[in-house]
Design a protein around this motif. Sequence first.
Motif, PDB file in Angstrom:
ATOM      1  N   GLU A  30      84.178  33.062  26.941  1.00 27.87           N
ATOM      2  CA  GLU A  30      83.931  32.895  25.521  1.00 27.87           C
ATOM      3  C   GLU A  30      83.012  31.692  25.324  1.00 27.87           C
ATOM      4  O   GLU A  30      83.069  30.737  26.102  1.00 27.87           O
ATOM      5  CB  GLU A  30      85.235  32.677  24.752  1.00 27.87           C
ATOM      6  CG  GLU A  30      86.186  33.857  24.822  1.00 27.87           C
ATOM      7  CD  GLU A  30      87.494  33.609  24.087  1.00 27.87           C
ATOM      8  OE1 GLU A  30      87.590  32.561  23.404  1.00 27.87           O
ATOM      9  OE2 GLU A  30      88.403  34.444  24.198  1.00 27.87           O
ATOM     10  N   GLN A  31      82.172  31.761  24.309  1.00 28.73           N
ATOM     11  CA  GLN A  31      81.337  30.626  23.941  1.00 28.73           C
ATOM     12  C   GLN A  31      81.547  30.320  22.468  1.00 28.73           C
ATOM     13  O   GLN A  31      81.648  31.234  21.646  1.00 28.73           O
ATOM     14  CB  GLN A  31      79.854  30.911  24.213  1.00 28.73           C
ATOM     15  CG  GLN A  31      79.511  30.872  25.693  1.00 28.73           C
ATOM     16  CD  GLN A  31      78.052  31.188  25.937  1.00 28.73           C
ATOM     17  OE1 GLN A  31      77.594  32.273  25.621  1.00 28.73           O
ATOM     18  NE2 GLN A  31      77.320  30.244  26.502  1.00 28.73           N
ATOM     19  N   TYR A  32      81.606  29.018  22.181  1.00 27.17           N
ATOM     20  CA  TYR A  32      81.943  28.583  20.831  1.00 27.17           C
ATOM     21  C   TYR A  32      80.781  27.832  20.195  1.00 27.17           C
ATOM     22  O   TYR A  32      80.061  27.080  20.858  1.00 27.17           O
ATOM     23  CB  TYR A  32      83.174  27.679  20.854  1.00 27.17           C
ATOM     24  CG  TYR A  32      84.341  28.264  21.600  1.00 27.17           C
ATOM     25  CD1 TYR A  32      84.955  29.433  21.162  1.00 27.17           C
ATOM     26  CD2 TYR A  32      84.827  27.665  22.763  1.00 27.17           C
ATOM     27  CE1 TYR A  32      86.023  29.983  21.845  1.00 27.17           C
ATOM     28  CE2 TYR A  32      85.902  28.211  23.450  1.00 27.17           C
ATOM     29  CZ  TYR A  32      86.488  29.365  22.997  1.00 27.17           C
ATOM     30  OH  TYR A  32      87.544  29.918  23.680  1.00 27.17           O
ATOM     31  N   THR A  33      80.631  28.040  18.908  1.00 29.17           N
ATOM     32  CA  THR A  33      79.749  27.215  18.091  1.00 29.17           C
ATOM     33  C   THR A  33      80.629  26.309  17.248  1.00 29.17           C
ATOM     34  O   THR A  33      81.531  26.786  16.565  1.00 29.17           O
ATOM     35  CB  THR A  33      78.855  28.075  17.179  1.00 29.17           C
ATOM     36  OG1 THR A  33      77.952  28.828  17.987  1.00 29.17           O
ATOM     37  CG2 THR A  33      78.063  27.204  16.223  1.00 29.17           C
ATOM     38  N   TYR A  34      80.377  25.011  17.346  1.00 25.40           N
ATOM     39  CA  TYR A  34      81.137  24.019  16.590  1.00 25.40           C
ATOM     40  C   TYR A  34      80.280  23.507  15.428  1.00 25.40           C
ATOM     41  O   TYR A  34      79.080  23.265  15.592  1.00 25.40           O
ATOM     42  CB  TYR A  34      81.509  22.829  17.467  1.00 25.40           C
ATOM     43  CG  TYR A  34      82.583  23.101  18.501  1.00 25.40           C
ATOM     44  CD1 TYR A  34      83.902  22.690  18.288  1.00 25.40           C
ATOM     45  CD2 TYR A  34      82.283  23.734  19.695  1.00 25.40           C
ATOM     46  CE1 TYR A  34      84.884  22.910  19.242  1.00 25.40           C
ATOM     47  CE2 TYR A  34      83.262  23.965  20.658  1.00 25.40           C
ATOM     48  CZ  TYR A  34      84.558  23.547  20.421  1.00 25.40           C
ATOM     49  OH  TYR A  34      85.530  23.778  21.371  1.00 25.40           O
ATOM     50  N   ASP A  45      83.930  28.350  27.294  1.00 25.86           N
ATOM     51  CA  ASP A  45      85.316  27.960  27.572  1.00 25.86           C
ATOM     52  C   ASP A  45      85.493  27.547  29.029  1.00 25.86           C
ATOM     53  O   ASP A  45      86.562  27.063  29.411  1.00 25.86           O
ATOM     54  CB  ASP A  45      86.296  29.068  27.191  1.00 25.86           C
ATOM     55  CG  ASP A  45      86.088  30.353  27.989  1.00 25.86           C
ATOM     56  OD1 ASP A  45      85.185  30.407  28.848  1.00 25.86           O
ATOM     57  OD2 ASP A  45      86.833  31.330  27.750  1.00 25.86           O
ATOM     58  N   MET A  89      83.749  20.851  25.635  1.00 21.69           N
ATOM     59  CA  MET A  89      84.666  21.213  24.563  1.00 21.69           C
ATOM     60  C   MET A  89      85.409  19.978  24.060  1.00 21.69           C
ATOM     61  O   MET A  89      85.620  19.823  22.847  1.00 21.69           O
ATOM     62  CB  MET A  89      85.653  22.284  25.056  1.00 21.69           C
ATOM     63  CG  MET A  89      85.035  23.649  25.297  1.00 21.69           C
ATOM     64  SD  MET A  89      86.213  24.845  25.980  1.00 21.69           S
ATOM     65  CE  MET A  89      87.381  24.982  24.627  1.00 21.69           C
ATOM     66  N   ILE A 126      85.447  24.889  15.366  1.00 19.54           N
ATOM     67  CA  ILE A 126      84.837  26.126  15.838  1.00 19.54           C
ATOM     68  C   ILE A 126      84.509  27.007  14.641  1.00 19.54           C
ATOM     69  O   ILE A 126      85.381  27.340  13.836  1.00 19.54           O
ATOM     70  CB  ILE A 126      85.766  26.865  16.818  1.00 19.54           C
ATOM     71  CG1 ILE A 126      85.941  26.055  18.100  1.00 19.54           C
ATOM     72  CG2 ILE A 126      85.203  28.250  17.147  1.00 19.54           C
ATOM     73  CD1 ILE A 126      86.931  26.653  19.088  1.00 19.54           C
ATOM     74  N   LYS A 174      82.095  29.787  15.129  1.00 18.90           N
ATOM     75  CA  LYS A 174      81.747  31.104  15.664  1.00 18.90           C
ATOM     76  C   LYS A 174      82.279  31.212  17.087  1.00 18.90           C
ATOM     77  O   LYS A 174      82.308  30.224  17.822  1.00 18.90           O
ATOM     78  CB  LYS A 174      80.229  31.318  15.690  1.00 18.90           C
ATOM     79  CG  LYS A 174      79.534  31.195  14.355  1.00 18.90           C
ATOM     80  CD  LYS A 174      78.013  31.247  14.541  1.00 18.90           C
ATOM     81  CE  LYS A 174      77.295  30.949  13.232  1.00 18.90           C
ATOM     82  NZ  LYS A 174      75.827  30.850  13.422  1.00 18.90           N
ATOM     83  N   THR A 175      82.682  32.417  17.465  1.00 22.17           N
ATOM     84  CA  THR A 175      83.111  32.690  18.838  1.00 22.17           C
ATOM     85  C   THR A 175      82.346  33.906  19.352  1.00 22.17           C
ATOM     86  O   THR A 175      82.299  34.937  18.679  1.00 22.17           O
ATOM     87  CB  THR A 175      84.622  32.965  18.916  1.00 22.17           C
ATOM     88  OG1 THR A 175      85.336  31.815  18.430  1.00 22.17           O
ATOM     89  CG2 THR A 175      85.046  33.238  20.357  1.00 22.17           C
ATOM     90  N   HIS A 176      81.734  33.747  20.520  1.00 22.48           N
ATOM     91  CA  HIS A 176      80.973  34.836  21.135  1.00 22.48           C
ATOM     92  C   HIS A 176      81.648  35.229  22.443  1.00 22.48           C
ATOM     93  O   HIS A 176      82.096  34.357  23.198  1.00 22.48           O
ATOM     94  CB  HIS A 176      79.536  34.397  21.423  1.00 22.48           C
ATOM     95  CG  HIS A 176      78.824  33.860  20.220  1.00 22.48           C
ATOM     96  ND1 HIS A 176      78.085  34.647  19.371  1.00 22.48           N
ATOM     97  CD2 HIS A 176      78.751  32.597  19.711  1.00 22.48           C
ATOM     98  CE1 HIS A 176      77.585  33.905  18.405  1.00 22.48           C
ATOM     99  NE2 HIS A 176      77.980  32.664  18.575  1.00 22.48           N
TER     100      HIS A 176
END
Length: 231
Positions: free
Chosen positions: A12-16, A191, A197, A207, A209-211
Amino acid sequence: LFEDYGFQRYFEQYTYGMKVHDERPAKYYKSSEVITSDPDFTFRHVEMDKLDAYAEDFRRIFNEAFASMHGGREMSPAAAKKVMQSMKPVIVDYIMWFGYHKDRPIAFFINIPDINQYFKHVNGKMDLLGKLKFLWHSRIHRTVKKFIGIVFGVVPDYQGRGVEGAIIIAAHNTIAPTMKWFDIELQWIGDFNPKMMRVADNLGANITKTHYTYRYLFDRTRPFERHPIFH
């Protein structure tokens, strides 16, 4: 749909997201004071007439901090120069930062404006009129109020010594007073990268967005494993 077909979540990749003018955590100011009290450490934003020099600094930091994460593949000088030149049309000098110790490049905090907000004005057409609109919104009128943190890194020798906080505070103390930016997005934090993180969490970012990146094993007898954690 993907999971029903047999794909499994690889990482998973997150946009903060965070606000430009919010105060940064006290511990970042403390670590910044310790680092900046040593004259051997300096932090500065890029200068447009020295992009080739900053491209080389970018390459050195990237290779020390990230090459091992990419199978040992190091970035070449030509590739680094190409990256910097490709960003040149949207670079705002005072939001892109580098850190040094005795002139050795040790950290970067690479930010660019949210270019999607420029492109929405050109309606997908980069003809002469489109280019003029892009120039108007990006260089003259400055309609975009959000910038994107695309990569942040500190070379291993200097991690955990307060350099992270020092470069963040140096950038904040220059960017926030301009009153030209309201929002920051820290993008594509995997992640599998708990250090980054933690930086985002410690900054008080949330967070937004989650991709998901999926993997499908054509050999269905092989065990599936998620992306390895960076240490």
